[in-house]
Write an enzyme that holds these catalytic residues in place. Structure first.
Site, PDB file in Angstrom:
ATOM      1  N   GLU A  38     -12.213  56.965  64.452  1.00 50.90           N
ATOM      2  CA  GLU A  38     -13.107  56.808  63.297  1.00 50.90           C
ATOM      3  C   GLU A  38     -14.415  57.563  63.518  1.00 50.90           C
ATOM      4  OE1 GLU A  38     -13.588  52.846  61.711  1.00 50.90           O
ATOM      5  OE2 GLU A  38     -15.243  53.474  60.407  1.00 50.90           O
TER       6      GLU A  38
ATOM      7  N   GLU B 201     -10.303  46.925  68.579  1.00 49.61           N
ATOM      8  CA  GLU B 201     -11.277  48.006  68.755  1.00 49.61           C
ATOM      9  C   GLU B 201     -11.651  48.198  70.222  1.00 49.61           C
ATOM     10  OE1 GLU B 201     -14.700  47.512  66.207  1.00 49.61           O
ATOM     11  OE2 GLU B 201     -13.474  47.491  64.393  1.00 49.61           O
TER      12      GLU B 201
ATOM     13  N   ASP C 193     -10.242  44.284  59.003  1.00 47.26           N
ATOM     14  CA  ASP C 193     -11.350  43.318  58.976  1.00 47.26           C
ATOM     15  C   ASP C 193     -12.444  43.786  58.015  1.00 47.26           C
ATOM     16  OD1 ASP C 193     -12.414  45.370  60.471  1.00 47.26           O
ATOM     17  OD2 ASP C 193     -13.046  44.120  62.159  1.00 47.26           O
TER      18      ASP C 193
ATOM     19  N   ASP D 299      -5.494  43.232  61.743  1.00 44.90           N
ATOM     20  CA  ASP D 299      -6.695  43.704  62.450  1.00 44.90           C
ATOM     21  C   ASP D 299      -7.388  42.515  63.106  1.00 44.90           C
ATOM     22  OD1 ASP D 299      -8.511  45.595  63.236  1.00 44.90           O
ATOM     23  OD2 ASP D 299      -9.483  45.800  61.274  1.00 44.90           O
TER      24      ASP D 299
ATOM     25  N   LYS E  64      -4.123  45.427  65.601  1.00 39.62           N
ATOM     26  CA  LYS E  64      -5.064  46.492  65.980  1.00 39.62           C
ATOM     27  C   LYS E  64      -6.286  45.840  66.601  1.00 39.62           C
ATOM     28  CE  LYS E  64      -7.861  48.815  62.920  1.00 39.62           C
ATOM     29  NZ  LYS E  64      -9.204  48.543  63.479  1.00 39.62           N
TER      30      LYS E  64
END
Ligand code: KIV
Length: 298
Positions: A190, A123, A52, A91, A121
């Site tokens: 991250e 978050e 993204d 994403d 994916k």
């Protein structure tokens, strides 16, 4: 490090586990179009993330938040057309999985069915754990992403490293284990201190993919435009620039503009010829047409 023979065709997802066990590093890069994906594939990249980050590096937004599901699907389709071996990770953009498991499954299915992605994916941990269970339950692989999660950067207090206190580090450790237990096939870490990421990597069966998380992770990911020096904005500390393509592209564009303006481009070699007799006939036809026009008007 050991190097196992490469299987032909699409990299099978379970091979990532074998790579972790064999100590073979996993390489992921983002890509957003067919030329980028083709080059990544040719370079032997294992996973391509249609991130993204497209919102920022391709679409010109200030953050990753505005990119829509339809825009992500458009980009994913372009990548999928060119990426033959790498696993393509779609994403999930902000707002497409937070509200409910049903919506998360619906949008993950769109990534696979309409976008052609191999896996998705998303978050976070906490509420995202239930989304991971639901999506994997629908037969779609999920990559987790914790630490600095750009979609919730405002809540995290900005684009800052995470897990820098013992309590926060423990929370990240627990979140990583919970994502694995929920069914993630890999977890992106991250902007996490290297020793914390290394400890998480040791504890997980599934691979960790680091970005600003040190060399102890099972793999690494960087944003295409960052590593190639294509993005002229400020790059995070964890970016290593392997090329300065922005300068190369700007120099080439300036040279092109200069040559067009001065008449040095195009040259003879860039043009097409026509046989002399055809050209003479063409001129004669134009002359006839012109005479006809004059006659009609008088
Ligand atoms: O969207 C993206 O590019 C990402 C990477 C930074 C991991 O999530």
């Amino acid at each position: 490090m050991s190097t196992r023979p490469r299987t032909a065709g699409k990299l099978p997802l379970p091979e990532l586990l074998e790579m972790k066990r064999a100590g073979e590093k996993i390489v992921m890069v983002t890509a957003y179009d067919a030329p980028g994906a083709r080059l990544a594939d040719a370079a032997g990249i294992d996973l391509i993330l249609v991130g993204d980050t497209a919102a920022m590096v391709v679409l010109g937004h200030e953050s990753t938040v505005p990119v829509t599901m339809d825009e992500m699907l458009f980009l994913t389709r372009s990548v999928v057309r060119a990426a033959k071996r790498p696993v393509v990770v779609g994403d999930m953009p902000f707002g497409t999985y937070e509200a409910s498991d049903e919506e998360a499954v619906h949008n993950a299915v769109r990534f696979v069915k309409e976008g052609g992605a191999d896996v998705v994916k998303l978050e976070g941990a906490g509420p995202s754990l239930s989304r991971v269970r639901a999506i994997t339950g629908a037969g779609i692989g999920v990559m987790g992403h914790i630490g600095l999660t750009p979609q919730s950067a405002t809540v995290l207090g900005g684009f800052k490293a995470q897990g820098r206190t013992a309590e926060q580090a423990r929370r990240l450790f627990e979140d990583a284990l919970a994502l694995e237990a929920a069914g993630c096939f890999a977890v992106v870490l991250e902007a996490v201190p290297a020793p914390v990421a290394a400890r998480i990597t040791e504890a997980l069966q599934v691979p960790t993919i680091g970005i600003g998380a040190g060399a102890g992770c099972d793999g690494q990911v960087l944003v295409y435009h960052d590593l190639l020096g294509l993005y002229e904005g400020r790059a995070p500390r964890f970016v290593k620039r392997y090329a300065d393509l922005a300068t190369g592209i700007r120099t080439a564009l300036e040279a092109y503009a200069g040559e067009v303006r001065s008449g040095r481009f195009p040259e003879e070699q860039h043009t097409y010829s026509i046989p002399e007799d055809e050209l003479a006939e063409f001129e004669a036809l134009l002359a006839e047409d012109l005479q006809g026009d004059v006659r009609e008007r008088s």
